[in-house]
Design an enzyme around this catalytic site. Structure first.
Site, PDB file in Angstrom:
ATOM      1  CB  CYS A  47      -0.897  -0.007   1.236  1.00  0.00           C
ATOM      2  SG  CYS A  47      -1.744   1.562   1.502  1.00  0.00           S
ATOM      3  CB  CYS A  50       0.770   1.254   4.808  1.00  0.00           C
ATOM      4  SG  CYS A  50      -0.754   0.314   5.028  1.00  0.00           S
ATOM      5  CG  HIS A 123      -4.288  -1.318   4.458  1.00  0.00           C
ATOM      6  ND1 HIS A 123      -3.769  -0.490   3.481  1.00  0.00           N
ATOM      7  CD2 HIS A 123      -5.006  -2.264   3.798  1.00  0.00           C
ATOM      8  CE1 HIS A 123      -4.157  -0.915   2.292  1.00  0.00           C
ATOM      9  NE2 HIS A 123      -4.913  -1.994   2.449  1.00  0.00           N
ATOM     10  CG  ASN A 161     -13.758   9.791  -4.269  1.00  0.00           C
ATOM     11  OD1 ASN A 161     -14.798  10.431  -4.268  1.00  0.00           O
ATOM     12  ND2 ASN A 161     -12.696  10.154  -4.960  1.00  0.00           N
ATOM     13  CB  SER A 169      -6.983   4.950  -6.867  1.00  0.00           C
ATOM     14  OG  SER A 169      -6.433   5.941  -6.008  1.00  0.00           O
ATOM     15  CG  HIS A 172      -4.277   3.364   4.077  1.00  0.00           C
ATOM     16  ND1 HIS A 172      -3.348   2.564   4.707  1.00  0.00           N
ATOM     17  CD2 HIS A 172      -4.540   4.383   4.932  1.00  0.00           C
ATOM     18  CE1 HIS A 172      -3.049   3.095   5.891  1.00  0.00           C
ATOM     19  NE2 HIS A 172      -3.772   4.203   6.039  1.00  0.00           N
ATOM     20  CG  HIS A 174      -7.290   7.680   1.026  1.00  0.00           C
ATOM     21  ND1 HIS A 174      -7.569   6.366   0.722  1.00  0.00           N
ATOM     22  CD2 HIS A 174      -7.473   8.372  -0.124  1.00  0.00           C
ATOM     23  CE1 HIS A 174      -7.876   6.265  -0.556  1.00  0.00           C
ATOM     24  NE2 HIS A 174      -7.843   7.462  -1.090  1.00  0.00           N
ATOM     25  CD  GLN A 176      -8.075  12.409  -3.784  1.00  0.00           C
ATOM     26  OE1 GLN A 176      -7.406  13.229  -4.402  1.00  0.00           O
ATOM     27  NE2 GLN A 176      -8.727  11.436  -4.390  1.00  0.00           N
TER      28      GLN A 176
HETATM   29  P1  H2U Z   1      -8.575   8.100  -4.284  1.00  0.00           P
HETATM   30  O1  H2U Z   1      -8.549   6.761  -3.616  1.00  0.00           O
HETATM   31  O2  H2U Z   1      -9.809   8.882  -3.927  1.00  0.00           O
HETATM   32  O3  H2U Z   1      -8.324   7.976  -5.757  1.00  0.00           O
HETATM   33  O4  H2U Z   1      -7.353   8.948  -3.668  1.00  0.00           O
HETATM   34  C1  H2U Z   1      -6.049   8.460  -3.622  1.00  0.00           C
HETATM   35  C2  H2U Z   1      -5.118   9.579  -4.029  1.00  0.00           C
HETATM   36  O5  H2U Z   1      -3.820   9.283  -3.578  1.00  0.00           O
HETATM   37  C3  H2U Z   1      -5.068   9.769  -5.529  1.00  0.00           C
HETATM   38  O6  H2U Z   1      -5.456  11.085  -5.850  1.00  0.00           O
HETATM   39  C4  H2U Z   1      -2.900   9.725  -4.535  1.00  0.00           C
HETATM   40  C5  H2U Z   1      -3.590   9.547  -5.879  1.00  0.00           C
HETATM   41  O7  H2U Z   1      -3.118  10.477  -6.814  1.00  0.00           O
HETATM   42  N1  H2U Z   1      -1.674   8.957  -4.390  1.00  0.00           N
HETATM   43  C6  H2U Z   1      -0.473   9.622  -4.195  1.00  0.00           C
HETATM   44  O8  H2U Z   1      -0.447  10.850  -4.177  1.00  0.00           O
HETATM   45  N2  H2U Z   1       0.664   8.895  -4.039  1.00  0.00           N
HETATM   46  C7  H2U Z   1       0.706   7.551  -4.078  1.00  0.00           C
HETATM   47  O9  H2U Z   1       1.757   6.973  -3.938  1.00  0.00           O
HETATM   48  C8  H2U Z   1      -0.511   6.766  -4.273  1.00  0.00           C
HETATM   49  C9  H2U Z   1      -1.772   7.517  -4.461  1.00  0.00           C
HETATM   50 ZN    ZN Z   2      -2.376   1.047   3.744  1.00  0.00          ZN
END
Ligand code: H2U
Ligand code: ZN
Length: 387
Positions: A47, A50, A123, A161, A169, A172, A174, A176
């Site tokens: 991940c 994490c 996580h 989301n 995506s 974990h 989180h 934004q």
């Molecule tokens: P979403 O799960 O809502 O897509 O948000 C995850 C965000 O985390 C996504 O915008 C960012 C992605 O660009 N991200 C990072 O900035 N660095 C990473 O190493 C993985 C994901």
């Molecule tokens: Zn994680």
């Protein structure tokens, strides 16, 4: 009114929604989602979010123990090159040209910043699994981020989301934050309509709405002394909710200790209710709307003026937009008439609120606060084919 097709008006955005309660009984032979429950591991070595792991951009996360915020490695918005103090600013020379290409072809520069907010190190434990104390830490982080970012940016969008159905995506837990120096469309619509209401009536649109819903009772999902959760009269998504502080508050940063504690509690109950509805982690996009910050290129003094201009007009609120319709595997899609004419719904907001109240009364260990006179289980089962 509820049994016949009718349209409802959203006074926050000025848009209409078609309500056709009779359609709730139609059979479903269409597509189904795959209902996947993510495994609850505390740490996933693969991940990117994490603690201690390397992110996709090559940066290593610290061994964080609470919430953790970092600038998105793949930001949709970047500060201007002329704003070099801001992390992630565009390369010099990359500033977009001014607006108009002439005539009907219009474009405008867009600058901002994007951050990722990890809700905690674990996580496998999202907001719904966290203690009120841990959720309170997330509330404090949202508020601190908003306070900092709204000094600089016109719009600060805090959101989450949840679930793959909503495009998350990474599993974990989180959220934004995206900020922009322009007022985005949705924010601009709410700004215009709250200002118009205030100019006409001298009172806040959403505080007036709270009074209306408190009297009506039937759309209330959670009734807390500091917070109200309703399925709004104009909801588009079947189990959409609106979360509002009962007292005048423009932004997250203005919430006092008691309101933050009660928010943590209300969020826990709402999210547990959502998960109990179809006995499945409920996907959604949620986010906070508060008073806009200063105009672009504004100095800090402009922030003060902008705050004063919003007083009594803007009321902080959160929208929850969950896509599910009938079960964990059947989601609503905004298609056909809804894309081409206007959004439509079949389950009425009153029915949806009753279902959410019912599951909340069954799942919540604490005292269920239900509006007087409403039975938590006074809803008929959805007449649908079992999945
Ligand atoms: P979403 O799960 O809502 O897509 O948000 C995850 C965000 O985390 C996504 O915008 C960012 C992605 O660009 N991200 C990072 O900035 N660095 C990473 O190493 C993985 C994901
Ligand atoms: Zn994680």
């Amino acid at each position: 009114m509820d049994d016949t097709t009718h349209r409802r008006f959203n006074p926050l955005t000025g848009r209409w929604v078609l309500v056709s309660p009779g359609r709730v009984r139609r059979p479903w032979h269409g597509g189904r989602e795959t209902a996947v429950t993510p495994p609850a591991v505390a740490h996933d070595p693969a991940c990117h979010l994490c603690p201690g792991n390397e992110r996709a951009g090559g940066v290593r996360n610290p061994d964080y123990r609470g919430t953790y915020v970092f600038t998105n490695d793949f930001p949709a918005l970047r500060p201007a090159a002329s704003d070099p103090d801001q992390p992630g600013a565009d390369q010099p020379g990359a500033d977009q040209p001014g607006a108009d290409q002439g005539g009907l072809l219009r474009s405008a520069p867009a600058h901002g910043t994007c951050r990722v907010v990890c809700f905690g190190p674990d996580h496998g434990r999202g907001l719904v699994d966290m203690s009120s104390f841990e959720v309170r830490a997330v509330v404090d982080t949202w508020a601190a981020q908003e306070a900092e970012l709204s000094e600089r940016w016109r719009w600060v969008q805090v959101f989450e989301n949840r679930g793959t159905a909503m495009g998350a995506s990474n599993p974990h837990p989180h959220g934004q934050i995206w900020t922009c120096d322009a007022l985005p469309d949705e924010a601009a619509a709410e700004d215009t309509h709250q200002r118009e209401h205030f100019a006409q009536s001298g009172s806040s649109l959403l505080l007036d709405y709270i009074r209306t819903e408190t009297r009506a009772e039937e759309r209330i999902v959670l009734d807390d002394q500091d917070w109200l959760v309703v399925v709004p009269f104009w909801a588009v998504w079947p189990f959409e909710t609106l979360l509002l502080p009962r007292r005048p508050v423009q932004r997250l940063a203005e919430l006092d200790h008691a309101q933050r504690d009660s928010l943590a509690d209300v969020l826990g109950r709402l999210l547990a209710g959502y998960d109990a509805l179809f006995d499945h982690p409920f996907p959604f996009s949620m986010g906070w709307h508060g008073a806009p910050g200063p105009h672009p290129a504004g100095a800090a003094s402009r922030a003060t003026r902008s705050r004063r201009r919003s007083e009594g007009v803007w009321q902080l609120h959160a929208h929850f937009y969950p896509p599910l319709l009938r079960s964990p595997t059947i989601r609503k899609h905004l298609v056909g008439y809804e894309m081409l004419a206007e959004p439509a719904r079949d389950l009425t907001p009153e029915d949806a609120a009753g279902r959410l109240r019912a599951v909340m009364a069954q799942t919540w260990d604490g005292e269920a606060t239900l509006p007087g006179g409403l039975e938590p289980t006074s809803v008929a089962p959805l007449r649908i084919r079992p999945v």
